[in-house]
Design a protein around this motif. Sequence first.
Motif, short mmCIF file in Angstrom:
data_model
loop_
_atom_site.label_atom_id
_atom_site.label_comp_id
_atom_site.label_asym_id
_atom_site.label_seq_id
_atom_site.Cartn_x
_atom_site.Cartn_y
_atom_site.Cartn_z
N ALA A 167 106.44 111.76 39.50
CA ALA A 167 106.43 113.21 39.36
C ALA A 167 107.63 113.68 38.54
N LEU A 168 108.81 113.14 38.83
CA LEU A 168 110.01 113.53 38.09
C LEU A 168 109.92 113.14 36.62
N ASP A 169 109.41 111.96 36.33
CA ASP A 169 109.23 111.54 34.94
C ASP A 169 108.31 112.51 34.20
N TYR A 170 107.21 112.86 34.83
CA TYR A 170 106.25 113.77 34.22
C TYR A 170 106.88 115.15 34.00
N LEU A 171 107.51 115.67 35.04
CA LEU A 171 108.10 117.01 34.96
C LEU A 171 109.23 117.07 33.94
N THR A 172 110.01 115.98 33.84
CA THR A 172 111.08 115.92 32.85
C THR A 172 110.50 115.85 31.44
N GLU A 173 109.49 115.02 31.27
CA GLU A 173 108.84 114.87 29.95
C GLU A 173 108.29 116.20 29.45
N HIS A 174 107.80 117.03 30.36
CA HIS A 174 107.21 118.30 29.99
C HIS A 174 108.21 119.47 30.04
N GLY A 175 109.49 119.16 30.24
CA GLY A 175 110.52 120.19 30.15
C GLY A 175 110.61 121.12 31.34
N LEU A 176 110.02 120.76 32.46
CA LEU A 176 110.08 121.63 33.63
C LEU A 176 111.27 121.31 34.53
N VAL A 177 111.84 120.14 34.31
CA VAL A 177 112.95 119.63 35.12
C VAL A 177 113.94 118.95 34.18
N HIS A 178 115.23 119.04 34.52
CA HIS A 178 116.27 118.32 33.77
C HIS A 178 116.88 117.26 34.67
N LYS A 179 117.20 116.13 34.10
CA LYS A 179 117.95 115.13 34.84
C LYS A 179 119.43 115.40 34.60
#
Length: 139
Positions: free
Chosen positions: A50-62
């Motif tokens: 989920a985090l990989d997907y959300l990061t890839e789509h710009g909804l989350v930052h690491k």
Amino acid sequence: MSAKPIKLTTDRKSVLDILKSSDSPKGAYDILDELKKVKSNAVPMTVYRALDYLTEHGLVHKVENLNAYILCNHPEHHHICQIIICEACNKATESCDKELASLVQKKAEDAGFKISKAILEITATCEECLANDKGNAAL
């Protein structure tokens, strides 16, 4: 950031909701602990996917300094974001300053680079910690 349409599965939405409810970056296992409250069979891979997907789509930052994640408050912006993290309490906020982003972009181009990903992490002490004297150790 991907140009593909965003598909929020139940797990992705749950992870997003957990990050929305937090004012501090959360590690994957912290997210997993909270996710297990609503999905008892959740496993680490569920969270990481989920985090990989959300990061890839710009909804989350690491947040690399903390190995944690924070919600992107400006997913419609495609420029460089800045994350300011309190070193005393780990409270974090995101900023998307276009002027600063343009300056960083120009500096990279002047040096012969094309930025593929850039998140500026700024360590500071928040007003609350300063007022509570927690920030003195950081000074």
